[in-house]
Design an enzyme around this catalytic site. Structure first.
Site, PDB file in Angstrom:
ATOM      1  N   THR A 245       0.827  -1.200   0.000  1.00 29.37           N
ATOM      2  CA  THR A 245       0.000   0.000   0.000  1.00 29.37           C
ATOM      3  C   THR A 245       0.863   1.251   0.000  1.00 29.37           C
ATOM      4  OG1 THR A 245      -1.276   1.403   1.531  1.00 29.37           O
ATOM      5  CG2 THR A 245      -0.348  -0.594   2.449  1.00 29.37           C
TER       6      THR A 245
ATOM      7  N   SER B 165      -0.600   2.792  10.978  1.00 25.72           N
ATOM      8  CA  SER B 165      -1.598   1.960  11.659  1.00 25.72           C
ATOM      9  C   SER B 165      -0.975   0.573  11.733  1.00 25.72           C
ATOM     10  CB  SER B 165      -2.918   1.889  10.878  1.00 25.72           C
ATOM     11  OG  SER B 165      -2.791   1.007   9.770  1.00 25.72           O
TER      12      SER B 165
ATOM     13  N   TYR C 186      -2.178  -2.078  10.620  1.00 27.89           N
ATOM     14  CA  TYR C 186      -2.324  -2.668   9.287  1.00 27.89           C
ATOM     15  C   TYR C 186      -1.214  -2.205   8.352  1.00 27.89           C
ATOM     16  CZ  TYR C 186      -3.644  -2.354   4.404  1.00 27.89           C
ATOM     17  OH  TYR C 186      -3.608  -2.377   3.027  1.00 27.89           O
ATOM     18  N   HIS C 187      -1.009  -0.894   8.248  1.00 29.24           N
ATOM     19  CA  HIS C 187       0.031  -0.407   7.340  1.00 29.24           C
ATOM     20  C   HIS C 187       1.398  -0.944   7.741  1.00 29.24           C
ATOM     21  CE1 HIS C 187      -3.122   2.705   6.459  1.00 29.24           C
ATOM     22  NE2 HIS C 187      -2.709   2.459   5.238  1.00 29.24           N
TER      23      HIS C 187
ATOM     24  N   LYS D 216       2.205  -4.318   6.384  1.00 32.27           N
ATOM     25  CA  LYS D 216       2.648  -4.284   4.981  1.00 32.27           C
ATOM     26  C   LYS D 216       4.135  -3.948   4.894  1.00 32.27           C
ATOM     27  CE  LYS D 216      -1.309  -4.892   2.757  1.00 32.27           C
ATOM     28  NZ  LYS D 216      -1.543  -5.985   1.810  1.00 32.27           N
TER      29      LYS D 216
ATOM     30  N   VAL E  98     -15.181  15.675   6.853  1.00 29.37           N
ATOM     31  CA  VAL E  98     -13.744  15.784   6.604  1.00 29.37           C
ATOM     32  C   VAL E  98     -13.024  15.674   7.944  1.00 29.37           C
ATOM     33  CG1 VAL E  98     -11.944  17.420   5.901  1.00 29.37           C
ATOM     34  CG2 VAL E  98     -14.045  17.175   4.526  1.00 29.37           C
TER      35      VAL E  98
HETATM   36  N1  LIG Z   1      -8.812  -1.646  -0.958  1.00 37.70           N
HETATM   37  C1  LIG Z   1      -7.852  -0.743  -1.122  1.00 37.70           C
HETATM   38  O1  LIG Z   1      -8.061   0.456  -1.362  1.00 37.70           O
HETATM   39  C2  LIG Z   1      -6.442  -1.209  -1.022  1.00 37.70           C
HETATM   40  C3  LIG Z   1      -5.428  -0.256  -1.040  1.00 37.70           C
HETATM   41  C4  LIG Z   1      -4.122  -0.679  -0.923  1.00 37.70           C
HETATM   42  C5  LIG Z   1      -3.847  -2.035  -0.831  1.00 37.70           C
HETATM   43  N2  LIG Z   1      -4.843  -2.953  -0.794  1.00 37.70           N
HETATM   44  C6  LIG Z   1      -4.490  -4.372  -0.623  1.00 37.70           C
HETATM   45  O2  LIG Z   1      -5.102  -5.199  -1.586  1.00 37.70           O
HETATM   46  C7  LIG Z   1      -5.440  -6.456  -0.997  1.00 37.70           C
HETATM   47  C8  LIG Z   1      -6.902  -6.783  -1.230  1.00 37.70           C
HETATM   48  O3  LIG Z   1      -7.722  -5.727  -0.736  1.00 37.70           O
HETATM   49  P1  LIG Z   1      -9.308  -5.872  -0.772  1.00 37.70           P
HETATM   50  O4  LIG Z   1      -9.878  -4.509  -0.625  1.00 37.70           O
HETATM   51  O5  LIG Z   1      -9.701  -6.722  -1.917  1.00 37.70           O
HETATM   52  O6  LIG Z   1      -9.535  -6.683   0.608  1.00 37.70           O
HETATM   53  P2  LIG Z   1     -10.637  -7.789   0.958  1.00 37.70           P
HETATM   54  O7  LIG Z   1     -10.716  -7.850   2.446  1.00 37.70           O
HETATM   55  O8  LIG Z   1     -11.900  -7.556   0.197  1.00 37.70           O
HETATM   56  O9  LIG Z   1      -9.954  -9.135   0.427  1.00 37.70           O
HETATM   57  C9  LIG Z   1      -8.946  -9.830   1.132  1.00 37.70           C
HETATM   58  C10 LIG Z   1      -9.287 -11.321   1.060  1.00 37.70           C
HETATM   59  O10 LIG Z   1      -8.243 -12.061   1.675  1.00 37.70           O
HETATM   60  C11 LIG Z   1      -8.804 -13.088   2.477  1.00 37.70           C
HETATM   61  N3  LIG Z   1      -7.846 -13.429   3.539  1.00 37.70           N
HETATM   62  C12 LIG Z   1      -7.384 -12.638   4.544  1.00 37.70           C
HETATM   63  N4  LIG Z   1      -6.526 -13.317   5.317  1.00 37.70           N
HETATM   64  C13 LIG Z   1      -6.407 -14.562   4.780  1.00 37.70           C
HETATM   65  C14 LIG Z   1      -5.654 -15.734   5.152  1.00 37.70           C
HETATM   66  N5  LIG Z   1      -4.834 -15.750   6.222  1.00 37.70           N
HETATM   67  N6  LIG Z   1      -5.774 -16.853   4.388  1.00 37.70           N
HETATM   68  C15 LIG Z   1      -6.590 -16.852   3.302  1.00 37.70           C
HETATM   69  N7  LIG Z   1      -7.327 -15.776   2.914  1.00 37.70           N
HETATM   70  C16 LIG Z   1      -7.237 -14.643   3.656  1.00 37.70           C
HETATM   71  C17 LIG Z   1     -10.106 -12.514   2.994  1.00 37.70           C
HETATM   72  O11 LIG Z   1     -11.051 -13.518   3.327  1.00 37.70           O
HETATM   73  C18 LIG Z   1     -10.578 -11.653   1.814  1.00 37.70           C
HETATM   74  O12 LIG Z   1     -11.432 -12.385   0.962  1.00 37.70           O
HETATM   75  C19 LIG Z   1      -5.086  -6.363   0.470  1.00 37.70           C
HETATM   76  O13 LIG Z   1      -3.828  -6.980   0.706  1.00 37.70           O
HETATM   77  C20 LIG Z   1      -5.006  -4.898   0.698  1.00 37.70           C
HETATM   78  O14 LIG Z   1      -4.119  -4.583   1.744  1.00 37.70           O
HETATM   79  C21 LIG Z   1      -6.136  -2.561  -0.899  1.00 37.70           C
END
Ligand SMILES: NC(=O)c1ccc[n+]([C@@H]2O[C@H](COP(=O)([O-])OP(=O)(O)OC[C@H]3O[C@@H](n4cnc5c(N)ncnc54)[C@H](O)[C@@H]3O)[C@@H](O)[C@H]2O)c1
Ligand SMILES: NC(=O)c1ccc[n+]([C@@H]2O[C@H](COP(=O)([O-])OP(=O)(O)OC[C@H]3O[C@@H](n4cnc5c(N)ncnc54)[C@H](O)[C@@H]3O)[C@@H](O)[C@H]2O)c1
Lengths: 392, 392
Positions: free
Chosen positions: A160, A195, A197-198, A201, A253
């Site tokens: 990210t 965070s 989460y970040h 990554k 905001v």
């Molecule tokens: N959505 C955004 O704006 C955004 C921005 C930057 C990065 N990302 C990254 O993209 C990726 C996907 O994002 P998203 O919005 O589709 O998220 P999402 O939560 O919709 O999808 C993630 C999927 O991974 C599965 N999962 C999580 N842990 C798991 C594990 N241990 N084993 C098997 N499956 C597992 C979940 O069940 C889910 O279906 C993530 O890694 C996220 O960090 C997303």
């Protein structure tokens, strides 16, 4: 360039590339799996479905109803004749992951399978710990599976833009060349995640970089910006604003609204992943691409939505609410994002038409919106050690 | 400066500072606990004793016999009249950790309690995963315990110089000021760790930095170099060389021997920790000190031992063996280490007399050395997913 790093176990010459999409039941993963399947790749989805559980636990009913993964795959098969394989399990369970590798034999793994919500990771101690454990150990397992079972397999990992934070200098793509006391080196770009989460990554990126060097793993880290499109996720600023506009709630905001981030369209996510797969990293190479197409401040986004709302006859107001996050609200932001363009990315920019369709979509589904959910409920400072029930 | 940030629950004016030493049954932790107790601090040790289990499992009999923690504490009490409290448990278990905080009410926590062997972390998948889980989650729990129960408590965390790797520019203390495209910022120093253990320390540093910013935690990260003194740990280059010299084994240099690192004496470890405690970080401050006093290449160390051996009548040879690690064998190395000196550190340098005493010590205990253990047995590249039995 799209010639395949062949399916190792077969004598046949030009088989399709086999791509495993971890997290394929999720928002980005599902869109990517369909896109790659349509383009002729052999696709398998690996997912624990845990995201569905979180949504239930937090009472986050999606704006759009999500049917079961089995139904969706059957539907895809009947529409296109194509089969997407499905492995349901947790990648933190190495025995399960090893099974999927030995059964599917991927040429590329696209890894979306992480807990991906920053506010979720800041609810309480156990969710912070879960997020870091789930993401870091899951990715370690993927690296070990590649080393052990498919050493030529290309890892495409979703990172990210939030890993970089908001430094007062330009953000480069993964590395920066520093001249210091008369000597020069190119080093990993300093990270300032904000965070749990970040941070997970950032930990992943460091672990992957090491295994590329030590074991010759080939990896591409896609540092994705915030997606703006018809998303089910509360908390994405853009969609949040459209929903607020649709239900007649002022746009909220956080603080001063100067927070600037990179954004991209979901159609570009799938395009970027496909470009990375078609042009794999070299053995031992750890490539980092910044995956976004435009950058906006929160105030800029609010005024775009206000204008689009006016065209549809909505009177959209903006209010400032106390920022539950700990972040700079006024800062320099200039992040590079040329590497994917060089590979051929054709961006879908946030044109008026996309905004219109987002707003119309939000208006259509506004009855599904729980207005209690609109105001921020997770505070970066109030996180504690007692398990918290977030929504009633 | 040594005035105490008083024991919060008491009305009395100038009580002693209460210091919790996590990992106090280990090599550095034990020395630190005794030193602080001697200096009049109220000390408690928190340890799971897991290190003793690892030593048994790997067949690593210590060069010096280590008596039980209970015996050692009784012995300390009878020698000095001072009591050191003892809490046995795993800091990854938050309930246990919360108990220790609420019962002991520390003003400072010195955190040594991690899996600290790089080769151990590179044995197999499960040990790599254990190392990152144990270290990262343990430290997260400590941060949550401080936030929740003792928000003024100062965290003194042991990191390692290995977090920096071997960049081609000077290594600064935690942060570096970068001018890039005409703009300037001071950012976290880029890290390039080279084992799953070293990576766990980088992850810790990132997590701690975030909580200082978000929650106002006060923390000092001591990036320690390699200790050289009477240590029980195989794998510390200096002691390894002395043992090899003592048993008449040639000194084994990995590859070219140009690997340069920072070193320090155990007496300086305890001095540094005490200086950090006496001069705590401010709320919200994340201080990083590089904790070493001299830097040497492997070849320089080998020639020091050869000379010291000659004085004792030993004919010491050197051989080069294939390097089991993935690391640069010839590189620039210049790491800053002025901040602890500014606080008053008086270094014990690796003088001839220390080397003599190390060698004499090794000669005395040479019968306890298992010569099979001398050659490297853990390879950075051969790590796999099957659980490995290391020593027979
Ligand atoms: N959505 C955004 O704006 C955004 C921005 C930057 C990065 N990302 C990254 O993209 C990726 C996907 O994002 P998203 O919005 O589709 O998220 P999402 O939560 O919709 O999808 C993630 C999927 O991974 C599965 N999962 C999580 N842990 C798991 C594990 N241990 N084993 C098997 N499956 C597992 C979940 O069940 C889910 O279906 C993530 O890694 C996220 O960090 C997303
Ligand atoms: N030895 C060195 O040269 C060196 C160099 C740099 C940094 N350090 C750091 O200094 C610290 C101490 O090193 P050491 O050589 O004394 O190591 P050690 O293994 O002798 O001591 C560590 C202690 O921590 C305990 N421990 C580990 N995980 C625990 C957990 N989850 N809960 C409770 N206790 C736990 C172990 O039982 C052990 O007694 C480590 O963090 C290490 O990384 C050491």
């Amino acid at each position: 360039q799209s010639s395949s790093t062949s399916h190792q176990n077969s004598g046949e010459p030009s088989k399709q590339k086999r791509v495993m999409v971890i997290g394929g039941d999720g928002y980005c993963g599902w869109a990517t799996a369909l896109h790659l399947s349509k383009k002729g790749y052999d696709v398998a989805i690996v997912d624990s479905l845990i995201r569905r559980l979180f949504d239930h636990q937090l009472g986050l009913d999606s704006l759009t109803p999500i049917s079961s993964i089995h139904d969706r795959l059957r539907c895809w098969k009947s529409l296109t004749g194509k089969t997407i394989e499905l492995y349901i399990g947790d990648i933190c369970d190495f025995e399960f992951l090893a099974e999927t590798f030995n059964s599917f034999e991927p040429d590329a793994v696209v890894h979306f399978g992480e807990q991906r919500s920053a506010p979720y990771s800041m609810i309480d101690r156990s969710r912070a710990v879960f997020t870091q454990h789930n993401n870091v150990i899951g990715t370690l397992n993927v690296l070990f599976a590649i080393k052990e079972f498919r050493d030529q397999c290309h890892l495409v990992k979703l990172g990210t833009m939030g890993e970089y934070g908001t430094p007062n200098i330009d953000i480069e793509e993964g590395y920066i060349t520093i001249t210091h006391n008369g000597r020069t080196d190119t080093l990993p770009y300093p990270k300032q995640a904000s965070s749990f989460y970040h941070l997970s990554k950032v930990h992943d990126s460091n672990n992957i970089a090491f295994t590329c060097k030590a074991w010759g793993i080939r990896a591409t880290d896609l540092n994705q910006g915030v997606r703006c499109t018809k998303s089910s996720a509360i908390g994405l600023i853009m969609m949040g604003f459209c929903v607020q506009a649709a239900v007649g709630h002022p746009l909220t905001v956080y603080g001063k609204g100067g927070q600037t981030r990179g954004y991209l369209d979901i159609r570009d996510t799938v395009q970027c992943v496909e470009l990375a797969i078609a042009n794999p990293a070299q053995p031992g190479e750890f490539r980092v691409f910044n995956q976004f197409t435009e950058q906006f401040s929160v105030n800029e986004l609010a005024s775009l939505v206000t204008k689009a709302g006016a065209k549809l006859g909505l009177d959209v107001k903006t209010i400032s609410v106390p920022n539950p996050r700990v972040e700079a609200e006024e800062h320099y932001y200039n992040a590079k994002h040329t590497k994917l363009i060089e590979l051929g990315l054709q961006p879908h920019l946030l044109s008026d038409s996309l905004l219109d369709s987002l707003l119309n979509f939000a208006i259509k589904f506004k009855d599904r919106v729980d207005t209690k959910q609109i105001m921020p409920s997770v505070s970066w400072k109030k996180i504690g050690v007692k398990p918290k029930t977030v929504a009633a």
